[in-house]
Scaffold this motif. Structure first.
Motif, PDB file in Angstrom:
ATOM      1  N   LEU A  91      -7.269   2.095  -3.879  1.00 58.96           N
ATOM      2  CA  LEU A  91      -6.944   3.457  -3.484  1.00 58.96           C
ATOM      3  C   LEU A  91      -7.210   4.411  -4.642  1.00 58.96           C
ATOM      4  O   LEU A  91      -7.034   4.056  -5.813  1.00 58.96           O
ATOM      5  N   ARG A 109     -11.299  -3.625  -2.879  1.00 54.77           N
ATOM      6  CA  ARG A 109     -10.898  -2.379  -2.224  1.00 54.77           C
ATOM      7  C   ARG A 109      -9.661  -1.826  -2.941  1.00 54.77           C
ATOM      8  O   ARG A 109      -8.710  -2.565  -3.191  1.00 54.77           O
ATOM      9  N   GLN A 123       0.828  -1.205   0.000  1.00 60.21           N
ATOM     10  CA  GLN A 123       0.000   0.000   0.000  1.00 60.21           C
ATOM     11  C   GLN A 123       0.862   1.255   0.000  1.00 60.21           C
ATOM     12  O   GLN A 123       0.535   2.253  -0.665  1.00 60.21           O
ATOM     13  N   SER A 134      -9.375   5.419   0.451  1.00 62.31           N
ATOM     14  CA  SER A 134      -9.725   4.049   0.092  1.00 62.31           C
ATOM     15  C   SER A 134     -11.168   3.996  -0.395  1.00 62.31           C
ATOM     16  O   SER A 134     -12.054   4.597   0.210  1.00 62.31           O
ATOM     17  N   GLN A 176      -4.201  -3.348  -7.755  1.00 60.43           N
ATOM     18  CA  GLN A 176      -4.420  -4.085  -6.515  1.00 60.43           C
ATOM     19  C   GLN A 176      -3.897  -5.519  -6.606  1.00 60.43           C
ATOM     20  O   GLN A 176      -3.684  -6.167  -5.589  1.00 60.43           O
TER      21      GLN A 176
END
Length: 245
Positions: A193, A191, A90, A184, A218
């Motif tokens: 960003l 999920r 992340q 987010s 992701q």
């Protein structure tokens, strides 16, 4: 999904094929599950053997004790290993978002200044696609809280992404005065960003907000987890095999 504005075009989303690392990880997970089942079955046997004096070899006792003692630390270590991998990936994605939004803002600002007019009068999906093709960064741009243009308009036609700026991003940019923000978001169970960066005009007013999604990045998180888990449980499996030999 059929596009409402272009009846002859469709948009489809596919998932990346799982590699051999995922297969190895699944085998190791199954092995760990079988070890836990083995321990659960061995526990009543030990209890009965202690009462009826059944003979269990010293080696079997040592191996079972080793598995019992190692399972809990392995579970705790696997949890923190997963959290560390997610945090590390992340952070890399956030750093990438900062660079990509800055690069896109640079090209849009230069284009705005060269045309000597406000950005909202210049925006088209075609312009965004041209910049995205040159920079390699897909992005959306919002005028105040509404979508102005996008290099991937099909995502909005298919209603996968909201056409309005998120309330959190609006608060951070227009009320708190941030020039760069990351938040987010979710798309179904995915999920991801979203990075935001403000573009100013010559009067130093907010001309637009660039939004760069990480929908297609992701998979890096999954790749990191697969590699770490494969190495982690692989090392543990080797130790267990050596103990059995």
């Amino acid at each position: 999904v059929k596009l409402p504005d272009e009846p002859n075009r469709f948009i489809a989303i596919n998932a990346e094929l799982l590699g051999i690392q995922w297969d190895i990880f699944n085998i190791l997970k199954l092995s760990l599950y079988l070890i836990i089942v083995f321990l659960l079955l061995m526990f009543p046997i030990f209890m009965v053997s202690n009462r009826k004096k059944y003979f269990i070899s010293y080696r079997a006792k040592i191996l079972t004790a080793f598995l019992i003692v190692s399972i809990i630390p392995i579970g705790i270590a696997a949890y923190f290993n997963r959290e560390f991998a997610i945090d590390r990936t992340q952070e890399l994605i956030k750093s990438s978002l900062e660079d990509e939004t800055a690069l896109t803002a640079h090209y849009l600002t230069n284009y705005q200044n060269s045309k000597l007019t406000d950005l909202n009068l210049l925006l088209t999906d075609s312009l965004c696609r041209s910049i995205a093709a040159f920079t390699g960064v897909d992005f959306n741009i919002y005028i105040r809280s509404e979508l102005g243009a996008s290099s991937k308009p099909e995502l909005f036609h298919a209603e996968l992404i909201d056409r309005r700026l998120s309330p959190e991003a609006y608060r951070n940019i227009f009320l708190l005065g941030k020039t760069f923000d990351i938040e987010s978001q979710t798309l179904g169970t995915l999920r991801y960003l979203m990075g935001y960066r403000v573009i100013y005009n010559e009067r130093h007013e907010v001309a637009g907000i660039i939004a760069v999604p990480t929908l297609f990045k992701q998979s890096a998180v999954d790749e990191e987890l697969k590699e770490r888990n494969a190495y982690f449980f692989g090392a543990y499996s080797i130790v267990v095999v050596l103990a059995l030999v």
